[in-house]
Write an enzyme that holds these catalytic residues in place. Structure first.
Site, PDB file in Angstrom:
ATOM      1  N   ASP A  11      93.351 143.403 -14.180  1.00 64.56           N
ATOM      2  CA  ASP A  11      94.377 142.474 -14.625  1.00 64.56           C
ATOM      3  C   ASP A  11      95.525 142.632 -13.629  1.00 64.56           C
ATOM      4  O   ASP A  11      95.571 143.603 -12.864  1.00 64.56           O
ATOM      5  CB  ASP A  11      94.807 142.863 -16.052  1.00 64.56           C
ATOM      6  CG  ASP A  11      95.982 142.044 -16.542  1.00 64.56           C
ATOM      7  OD1 ASP A  11      95.939 140.805 -16.450  1.00 64.56           O
ATOM      8  OD2 ASP A  11      96.956 142.660 -17.012  1.00 64.56           O
ATOM      9  N   LEU A  12      96.482 141.717 -13.632  1.00 66.37           N
ATOM     10  CA  LEU A  12      97.608 141.797 -12.705  1.00 66.37           C
ATOM     11  C   LEU A  12      98.897 142.261 -13.390  1.00 66.37           C
ATOM     12  O   LEU A  12      99.433 143.320 -13.076  1.00 66.37           O
ATOM     13  CB  LEU A  12      97.825 140.439 -12.024  1.00 66.37           C
ATOM     14  CG  LEU A  12      96.638 139.897 -11.221  1.00 66.37           C
ATOM     15  CD1 LEU A  12      96.952 138.514 -10.670  1.00 66.37           C
ATOM     16  CD2 LEU A  12      96.230 140.860 -10.120  1.00 66.37           C
ATOM     17  N   ASP A  13      99.398 141.465 -14.339  1.00 65.40           N
ATOM     18  CA  ASP A  13     100.681 141.754 -14.980  1.00 65.40           C
ATOM     19  C   ASP A  13     100.627 143.060 -15.773  1.00 65.40           C
ATOM     20  O   ASP A  13      99.747 143.242 -16.624  1.00 65.40           O
ATOM     21  CB  ASP A  13     101.086 140.608 -15.913  1.00 65.40           C
ATOM     22  CG  ASP A  13     101.354 139.311 -15.164  1.00 65.40           C
ATOM     23  OD1 ASP A  13     101.538 139.346 -13.931  1.00 65.40           O
ATOM     24  OD2 ASP A  13     101.379 138.257 -15.826  1.00 65.40           O
ATOM     25  N   TRP A  20     105.633 140.345 -15.854  1.00 64.52           N
ATOM     26  CA  TRP A  20     104.822 139.148 -16.049  1.00 64.52           C
ATOM     27  C   TRP A  20     105.254 138.147 -14.988  1.00 64.52           C
ATOM     28  O   TRP A  20     106.428 137.752 -14.925  1.00 64.52           O
ATOM     29  CB  TRP A  20     105.033 138.543 -17.440  1.00 64.52           C
ATOM     30  CG  TRP A  20     104.366 139.281 -18.539  1.00 64.52           C
ATOM     31  CD1 TRP A  20     103.058 139.691 -18.609  1.00 64.52           C
ATOM     32  CD2 TRP A  20     104.968 139.706 -19.768  1.00 64.52           C
ATOM     33  NE1 TRP A  20     102.818 140.331 -19.792  1.00 64.52           N
ATOM     34  CE2 TRP A  20     103.976 140.353 -20.525  1.00 64.52           C
ATOM     35  CE3 TRP A  20     106.250 139.590 -20.298  1.00 64.52           C
ATOM     36  CZ2 TRP A  20     104.230 140.886 -21.770  1.00 64.52           C
ATOM     37  CZ3 TRP A  20     106.494 140.122 -21.538  1.00 64.52           C
ATOM     38  CH2 TRP A  20     105.491 140.767 -22.267  1.00 64.52           C
ATOM     39  N   SER A  69      93.200 137.427 -14.358  1.00 60.71           N
ATOM     40  CA  SER A  69      94.508 137.282 -14.974  1.00 60.71           C
ATOM     41  C   SER A  69      94.574 135.982 -15.759  1.00 60.71           C
ATOM     42  O   SER A  69      94.096 134.953 -15.292  1.00 60.71           O
ATOM     43  CB  SER A  69      95.599 137.299 -13.898  1.00 60.71           C
ATOM     44  OG  SER A  69      96.861 137.056 -14.464  1.00 60.71           O
ATOM     45  N   ARG A  70      95.208 136.046 -16.936  1.00 59.31           N
ATOM     46  CA  ARG A  70      95.335 134.864 -17.790  1.00 59.31           C
ATOM     47  C   ARG A  70      96.646 134.124 -17.552  1.00 59.31           C
ATOM     48  O   ARG A  70      96.993 133.245 -18.311  1.00 59.31           O
ATOM     49  CB  ARG A  70      95.255 135.282 -19.266  1.00 59.31           C
ATOM     50  CG  ARG A  70      93.950 135.928 -19.629  1.00 59.31           C
ATOM     51  CD  ARG A  70      93.883 136.459 -21.044  1.00 59.31           C
ATOM     52  NE  ARG A  70      95.170 136.660 -21.659  1.00 59.31           N
ATOM     53  CZ  ARG A  70      95.508 136.226 -22.880  1.00 59.31           C
ATOM     54  NH1 ARG A  70      94.638 135.601 -23.616  1.00 59.31           N
ATOM     55  NH2 ARG A  70      96.697 136.458 -23.367  1.00 59.31           N
ATOM     56  N   LYS A 100      89.724 136.080 -21.315  1.00 59.94           N
ATOM     57  CA  LYS A 100      89.193 136.963 -20.266  1.00 59.94           C
ATOM     58  C   LYS A 100      87.673 136.946 -20.272  1.00 59.94           C
ATOM     59  O   LYS A 100      87.048 137.229 -19.258  1.00 59.94           O
ATOM     60  CB  LYS A 100      89.701 138.399 -20.451  1.00 59.94           C
ATOM     61  CG  LYS A 100      91.161 138.597 -20.100  1.00 59.94           C
ATOM     62  CD  LYS A 100      91.371 138.822 -18.616  1.00 59.94           C
ATOM     63  CE  LYS A 100      92.839 138.859 -18.267  1.00 59.94           C
ATOM     64  NZ  LYS A 100      93.412 140.140 -18.050  1.00 59.94           N
ATOM     65  N   ASP A 123      96.146 146.097 -19.428  1.00 56.96           N
ATOM     66  CA  ASP A 123      97.184 146.683 -20.285  1.00 56.96           C
ATOM     67  C   ASP A 123      97.227 146.052 -21.677  1.00 56.96           C
ATOM     68  O   ASP A 123      98.016 146.485 -22.514  1.00 56.96           O
ATOM     69  CB  ASP A 123      98.557 146.522 -19.633  1.00 56.96           C
ATOM     70  CG  ASP A 123      99.005 145.071 -19.623  1.00 56.96           C
ATOM     71  OD1 ASP A 123     100.094 144.770 -20.139  1.00 56.96           O
ATOM     72  OD2 ASP A 123      98.256 144.217 -19.104  1.00 56.96           O
TER      73      ASP A 123
END
Length: 165
Positions: A11-13, A20, A69-70, A100, A123
């Protein structure tokens, strides 16, 4: 380590960076001559400190890496990956709103790697719950990615895959 995943997905954030991208910072982003990435307002943007080393370590181990990432801020997230020179590490990037599960189904189709050979770092517990149902080894990330989280994740993957069929 006896068994390694074929694909590590991040994931990114709040996993690779401490914000975010769609609410805490303002695209477009740019890198100044001093190599600092900033947003439109001039706010400094940073990764979690060990992220570059984590991605290098996975590459050295022969593990492919992808992003899932969403976020609705697709351009901004993609731009940050490039400005931080992380894009070169990712064989695929699934960056768009939605489940996801969809990200992982597309990663599986694109790579041909079975879910059982993937590890996922995120996370958000709801994503961990959803993706684990596919058979992916999921690691809950607290306070951003670290080498310790990576090591623990790879150890968990080795135990799970050893116990599996």
């Amino acid at each position: 380590m006896a068994r390694l995943p074929k694909l590590a997905v991040f994931d990114l954030d709040y996993t690779l960076w401490p914000f975010w991208v769609d609410t805490h910072v303002e695209p477009p982003f740019h890198k100044s001559s001093d190599e600092i990435v900033r947003d439109r307002r001039g706010q400094t943007i940073r990764l979690y400190p060990e992220v570059p080393e984590i991605l290098e370590r996975l590459r050295d181990l022969g593990v492919l890496v992808a992003a899932a990432s969403r976020t609705g801020e697709i351009e901004g997230a993609t731009q940050l990956l490039e400005l931080f020179d992380l894009g070169r590490h990712f064989v695929h990037q699934e960056i768009y709103p939605g489940s996801k599960v969809t990200h992982f189904e597309r990663l599986q189709l694109k790579t041909g790697i079975p879910f059982s050979q993937m590890i996922f770092f995120d996370d958000e517990n709801r994503n961990i719950v959803d993706v684990s149902k596919l058979g992916v080894t999921c690691i809950y990330v607290q306070n951003g990615m670290s080498l310790q989280t990576l090591t623990q994740g790879l150890e968990t993957f080795a135990k799970v895959s050893k116990a599996g069929p």
